[in-house]
Design a protein around this motif. Structure first.
Motif, PDB file in Angstrom:
ATOM      1  N   PHE A 141       0.854  -1.184   0.000  1.00  0.00           N
ATOM      2  CA  PHE A 141       0.000   0.000   0.000  1.00  0.00           C
ATOM      3  C   PHE A 141       0.889   1.232   0.000  1.00  0.00           C
ATOM      4  N   ALA A 201       2.340  -5.199   2.989  1.00  0.00           N
ATOM      5  CA  ALA A 201       1.370  -5.937   3.817  1.00  0.00           C
ATOM      6  C   ALA A 201       1.507  -7.448   3.634  1.00  0.00           C
ATOM      7  N   ASN A 241      -1.593  -8.621  15.009  1.00  0.00           N
ATOM      8  CA  ASN A 241      -2.187  -7.511  14.263  1.00  0.00           C
ATOM      9  C   ASN A 241      -1.196  -6.997  13.243  1.00  0.00           C
ATOM     10  N   GLY A 242      -1.688  -6.745  12.045  1.00  0.00           N
ATOM     11  CA  GLY A 242      -0.835  -6.162  11.021  1.00  0.00           C
ATOM     12  C   GLY A 242       0.028  -7.165  10.291  1.00  0.00           C
ATOM     13  N   ALA A 243      -0.156  -8.467  10.563  1.00  0.00           N
ATOM     14  CA  ALA A 243       0.692  -9.488   9.921  1.00  0.00           C
ATOM     15  C   ALA A 243       0.382  -9.652   8.437  1.00  0.00           C
ATOM     16  N   GLY A 244      -0.815  -9.231   8.026  1.00  0.00           N
ATOM     17  CA  GLY A 244      -1.185  -9.371   6.617  1.00  0.00           C
ATOM     18  C   GLY A 244      -2.279 -10.398   6.379  1.00  0.00           C
ATOM     19  N   LYS A 245      -2.932 -10.855   7.440  1.00  0.00           N
ATOM     20  CA  LYS A 245      -3.955 -11.902   7.304  1.00  0.00           C
ATOM     21  C   LYS A 245      -5.177 -11.386   6.534  1.00  0.00           C
ATOM     22  N   SER A 246      -5.697 -10.245   6.964  1.00  0.00           N
ATOM     23  CA  SER A 246      -6.912  -9.714   6.314  1.00  0.00           C
ATOM     24  C   SER A 246      -6.621  -9.343   4.872  1.00  0.00           C
ATOM     25  N   THR A 247      -5.460  -8.762   4.629  1.00  0.00           N
ATOM     26  CA  THR A 247      -5.112  -8.371   3.263  1.00  0.00           C
ATOM     27  C   THR A 247      -5.040  -9.609   2.376  1.00  0.00           C
ATOM     28  N   GLN A 294     -14.736  -8.617   8.862  1.00  0.00           N
ATOM     29  CA  GLN A 294     -14.619  -8.336  10.298  1.00  0.00           C
ATOM     30  C   GLN A 294     -15.814  -7.572  10.845  1.00  0.00           C
ATOM     31  N   GLU A 348     -11.423 -13.168  11.151  1.00  0.00           N
ATOM     32  CA  GLU A 348     -11.524 -13.025  12.607  1.00  0.00           C
ATOM     33  C   GLU A 348     -12.952 -13.215  13.096  1.00  0.00           C
TER      34      GLU A 348
HETATM   35  N1  LIG Z   1      -5.916  -0.024   2.838  1.00  0.00           N
HETATM   36  C1  LIG Z   1      -4.733   0.041   3.443  1.00  0.00           C
HETATM   37  N2  LIG Z   1      -3.914   1.099   3.271  1.00  0.00           N
HETATM   38  C2  LIG Z   1      -2.706   1.165   3.865  1.00  0.00           C
HETATM   39  N3  LIG Z   1      -2.189   0.185   4.645  1.00  0.00           N
HETATM   40  C3  LIG Z   1      -2.964  -0.886   4.865  1.00  0.00           C
HETATM   41  C4  LIG Z   1      -4.267  -1.024   4.285  1.00  0.00           C
HETATM   42  N4  LIG Z   1      -4.792  -2.217   4.678  1.00  0.00           N
HETATM   43  C5  LIG Z   1      -3.865  -2.800   5.485  1.00  0.00           C
HETATM   44  N5  LIG Z   1      -2.770  -2.000   5.588  1.00  0.00           N
HETATM   45  C6  LIG Z   1      -1.556  -2.305   6.363  1.00  0.00           C
HETATM   46  O1  LIG Z   1      -1.084  -3.555   5.918  1.00  0.00           O
HETATM   47  C7  LIG Z   1      -0.560  -4.309   7.002  1.00  0.00           C
HETATM   48  C8  LIG Z   1      -1.295  -5.635   7.103  1.00  0.00           C
HETATM   49  O2  LIG Z   1      -2.634  -5.373   7.517  1.00  0.00           O
HETATM   50  P1  LIG Z   1      -3.737  -6.530   7.687  1.00  0.00           P
HETATM   51  O3  LIG Z   1      -5.016  -5.867   8.059  1.00  0.00           O
HETATM   52  O4  LIG Z   1      -3.710  -7.391   6.499  1.00  0.00           O
HETATM   53  O5  LIG Z   1      -3.164  -7.327   8.921  1.00  0.00           O
HETATM   54  P2  LIG Z   1      -3.876  -8.411   9.818  1.00  0.00           P
HETATM   55  O6  LIG Z   1      -2.883  -9.486  10.043  1.00  0.00           O
HETATM   56  O7  LIG Z   1      -5.161  -8.802   9.227  1.00  0.00           O
HETATM   57  O8  LIG Z   1      -4.143  -7.630  11.166  1.00  0.00           O
HETATM   58  P3  LIG Z   1      -5.461  -7.605  12.092  1.00  0.00           P
HETATM   59  O9  LIG Z   1      -5.358  -8.827  12.939  1.00  0.00           O
HETATM   60  O10 LIG Z   1      -5.267  -6.350  12.886  1.00  0.00           O
HETATM   61  O11 LIG Z   1      -6.649  -7.550  11.196  1.00  0.00           O
HETATM   62  C9  LIG Z   1      -0.713  -3.425   8.223  1.00  0.00           C
HETATM   63  O12 LIG Z   1       0.505  -2.738   8.417  1.00  0.00           O
HETATM   64  C10 LIG Z   1      -1.811  -2.472   7.847  1.00  0.00           C
HETATM   65  O13 LIG Z   1      -1.682  -1.251   8.537  1.00  0.00           O
END
Ligand SMILES: Nc1ncnc2c1ncn2[C@@H]1O[C@H](COP(=O)(O)OP(=O)(O)OP(=O)(O)O)[C@@H](O)[C@H]1O
Length: 336
Positions: A16, A25, A45-51, A90, A167
């Protein structure tokens, strides 16, 4: 694995922002998930799972790499991917002022079902997911657990082959979390669909998933069954000796221990305490204590513990998963 892959990614990457504010991400994910598997993506949190989930469900395009879901490329044929999958994000998908039953029927219509079939499908899901008490009033009056079940019902309206849950139990209290896990387990068993969920609850990944993919900083750091991940790490033995000299002798003996496959242990000594991490340590501990006693070094106290997924994460990343994630602290029920 004999099951043919229903999800396959190669070098899947998402960043991103521009080059100055760039967030990596997801960094080159290679993942293959067979039809009918129940897989947890576990990470802080922030590991990249949701992405990752958002790319697999066509909600966000990859920056590079490829992903195929149910035989279709997410970029080339997103509509076919969407038809094959259910996605529960979520947030609560169900509109708060709407009646749950109307939401389910609308969702069915959106997936191309006739009005009659959509109503029938809503009835099936209401019965199956135990929603009768809540679907005929606005969802705003439902508890967090009830809304989550309704969200899952929405994701199942078109009977998808693959279900993605982002989640699913975050924000639920332990009892509702346990109910939700039972539901996911049952849906998976009865429908034989592939389920991919994200979680930062170690216990959830451990109890629910057949396979745990540990993600950290956008990369896969481990991928196996929870049992295999833990047994590869081994048991922890903590021995307390009479004095530091005895502890040093005990450490020397402990270093000779071997796990079943002959792996060497990891041994640390601090003052009178010796910590030994070794595969199948609980089977070896009696022999170790007896050998030390024979040398005249009686063990004052002994603790033996099996590894947790948190220990696995610590061994892989040097950090505890709990430090990053909201973990068990964020357990309030979000009842309205
Ligand atoms: N639309 C976006 N724009 C900028 N950065 C993003 C965006 N979406 C996610 N990120 C960043 O990408 C990284 C991975 O985020 P992601 O949500 O995939 O993590 P996650 O493992 O799902 O965390 P969580 O458990 O908090 O949902 C994080 O640093 C987040 O801040």
């Amino acid at each position: 694995m004999s099951r043919s892959p229903v999800i396959e990614t190669r070098g899947l990457t998402k960043h991103f922002g521009s080059h100055r504010t760039r967030v990596e991400a997801v960094r080159g994910l290679d993942l293959s998930i067979g039809a009918g598997e129940l897989v947890a993506l576990l990470g802080p949190n922030g590991a990249g799972k949701s992405t990752t989930l958002r790319m697999l469900t066509t909600l966000t395009p990859p920056s590079s790499g490829t992903a195929r879901v149910a035989g279709h490329d997410v970029l080339a044929d997103p509509d076919a991917v969407r038809r094959a999958i259910g996605y529960v994000g979520q947030g609560n998908g169900a509109g708060h002022q709407q009646r749950g039953r109307d939401e389910l029927v609308s969702q069915g219509r959106a997936h191309g079902l006739s009005r009659a079939r959509a109503r029938e499908r809503a009835d099936e899901l209401v019965a199956d997911l135990d929603l009768a008490a809540v679907v005929d009033r606005p969802t705003i009056g439902s508890s967090g657990g009830q809304r989550r079940r309704l969200d899952i019902a929405m994701g199942l309206v078109h009977a998808p082959d693959v279900l993605f849950l982002d989640e699913p139990s975050t924000g639920l209290d332990p009892q509702n979390r346990a109910h939700l896990q039972d539901l996911v387990r049952r849906l998976h068993a009865e429908r034989a669909c592939t389920v991919v969920l994200t979680t930062h609850y170690l216990e959830e990944a451990d109890a629910l998933a057949e396979r745990v993919v540990v993600v950290d900083h956008g990369r896969i750091v481990a991928d196996d069954t929870a049992t295999a991940l833990k047994s590869a790490l081994g048991d922890l033995l903590v021995l307390r000796l009479a004095d530091p000299a005895a502890a040093a002798r005990a450490a020397t003996r402990a270093e000779r221990l071997r796990g079943r496959q002959g792996q060497p242990p990891s041994v640390t000594v601090e003052d009178r305490e010796v910590r030994v991490r070794v595969a199948h340590g609980r089977e070896a501990v009696a022999g170790l204590v007896a050998a030390l006693a024979a040398d005249g070094d009686a063990v004052g106290s002994l603790e033996v513990s099996g590894p947790t997924l948190d220990d696995v994460f610590l061994a892989l990343t040097g950090r505890r998963l709990r430090e990053d994630g909201p973990g068990s602290e964020r357990s309030e029920e979000t009842a309205a």
